[in-house]
Write an enzyme that holds these catalytic residues in place. Structure first.
Site, short mmCIF file in Angstrom:
data_model
loop_
_atom_site.label_atom_id
_atom_site.label_comp_id
_atom_site.label_asym_id
_atom_site.label_seq_id
_atom_site.Cartn_x
_atom_site.Cartn_y
_atom_site.Cartn_z
N LYS A 13 0.83 -1.22 0.00
CA LYS A 13 0.00 0.00 0.00
C LYS A 13 0.86 1.26 0.00
O LYS A 13 0.61 2.19 -0.75
CB LYS A 13 -0.88 0.08 1.27
N ARG A 88 -10.03 1.19 8.72
CA ARG A 88 -9.73 -0.22 8.96
C ARG A 88 -10.88 -0.92 9.66
O ARG A 88 -10.78 -2.12 9.93
CB ARG A 88 -8.48 -0.33 9.82
N ARG A 127 11.27 -8.22 4.33
CA ARG A 127 11.37 -6.81 4.74
C ARG A 127 12.09 -6.69 6.08
O ARG A 127 12.94 -5.84 6.25
CB ARG A 127 9.95 -6.20 4.84
N ARG A 135 10.77 -1.77 11.53
CA ARG A 135 9.45 -1.68 12.16
C ARG A 135 9.31 -2.78 13.19
O ARG A 135 9.45 -3.96 12.88
CB ARG A 135 8.35 -1.82 11.09
N ARG A 146 -1.85 -9.36 12.66
CA ARG A 146 -2.33 -8.27 11.81
C ARG A 146 -3.17 -8.79 10.66
O ARG A 146 -4.16 -8.18 10.25
CB ARG A 146 -1.14 -7.45 11.29
P1 AMP Z 1 0.32 0.28 8.83
O1 AMP Z 1 1.59 1.05 8.73
O2 AMP Z 1 -0.79 0.88 8.01
O3 AMP Z 1 0.50 -1.19 8.55
O4 AMP Z 1 -0.18 0.40 10.36
C1 AMP Z 1 0.61 -0.10 11.42
C2 AMP Z 1 -0.27 -0.30 12.64
O5 AMP Z 1 -0.83 0.96 13.06
C3 AMP Z 1 -1.47 -1.22 12.48
O6 AMP Z 1 -1.14 -2.59 12.59
C4 AMP Z 1 -2.37 -0.73 13.61
O7 AMP Z 1 -1.93 -1.20 14.86
C5 AMP Z 1 -2.15 0.78 13.57
N1 AMP Z 1 -3.10 1.46 12.65
C6 AMP Z 1 -2.81 2.10 11.48
N2 AMP Z 1 -3.92 2.60 10.91
C7 AMP Z 1 -4.95 2.26 11.73
C8 AMP Z 1 -6.36 2.46 11.70
N3 AMP Z 1 -6.95 3.09 10.66
N4 AMP Z 1 -7.10 1.96 12.72
C9 AMP Z 1 -6.53 1.33 13.75
N5 AMP Z 1 -5.21 1.10 13.86
C10 AMP Z 1 -4.42 1.55 12.87
#
Ligand code: AMP
Length: 193
Positions: A13, A88, A127, A135, A146
């Site tokens: 993404k 989400r 990664r 990360r 996740r």
């Molecule tokens: P990402 O970088 O988009 O994979 O997000 C990393 C983590 O941030 C996720 O696994 C969630 O714990 C949190 N997170 C990011 N966006 C959201 C969202 N819209 N709602 C809830 N948690 C989020």
């Protein structure tokens, strides 16, 4: 142009969202990046968020909705935005809908990157190895959580946008450039329709 880019963790993404910003001027709004910045600030809120993120769980809707409501009002979004990682949950999608209608705005396209879980696990492992695990949530155990959360809470948001005729499905297992081409074609098809 206002976009949403969906996909399970590790689907690419972020990479595609950056390209969408470069090409269409739709500002990339990565909620994961926003949350990680807060974690790094070392604030109490940041510490609370870090434990949620490292556990592979979702941050509560109220926090996320406030964060996004603030971000989309920024001048940087004058040419539109692309939401990378939000909504989400169905609750977040409904709140987003309400805040956009209030502002007289709307979502133009919702792109979903489709990738098999097995491929995702391999990608995340690579990664983690390549980046020296930059990360803290890029490990097999957290990824499994996740993915589970994606299927349980995020995938059910897709019909909400499908009913609105906004959903554009893309094969996220193709090469990065091919995925970009598919996205361009999907956006073009909608624009031309
Ligand atoms: P990402 O970088 O988009 O994979 O997000 C990393 C983590 O941030 C996720 O696994 C969630 O714990 C949190 N997170 C990011 N966006 C959201 C969202 N819209 N709602 C809830 N948690 C989020």
């Amino acid at each position: 142009m206002n976009l949403i880019i969906f996909g399970p963790p590790g689907a690419g993404k972020g990479t595609q969202a950056k390209r969408l910003e470069e090409k269409y001027g739709a500002r990339q709004l990565s909620t994961g990046d926003m949350l990680r910045a807060e974690c790094e600030s070392g604030s109490d809120l940041g510490q609370m968020l870090k434990s949620i993120i490292d556990g592979g769980q979702l941050v509560p809707d109220e926090v996320m909705v406030k964060l996004v409501a603030f971000a989309i009002q920024d001048e940087a979004c004058a040419n539109g935005f692309n939401l990378d990682g939000f909504p989400r949950t169905l609750g977040q999608a409904q709140e987003l809908d309400a805040m956009l209608s209030e502002a007289g705005a709307n979502i133009d396209h919702v792109i979903v990157l489709e990738v098999d879980d097995g491929v995702l696990l391999d990608r995340i492992k690579t990664r983690a190895e390549e980046t020296g695990s930059a990360r803290s949530d890029d490990n097999e155990e957290t990824l499994k959580k996740r993915l589970e959360v994606y299927h349980e809470q995020t995938a059910p948001v897709l019909p909400f946008y499908e009913e609105k005729g906004l959903l554009r499905k893309v094969d996220g297992m193709a090469s990065i450039d091919e995925v970009t081409e598919q996205i361009d074609a999907a956006l073009g098809a909608k624009v031309a329709a």
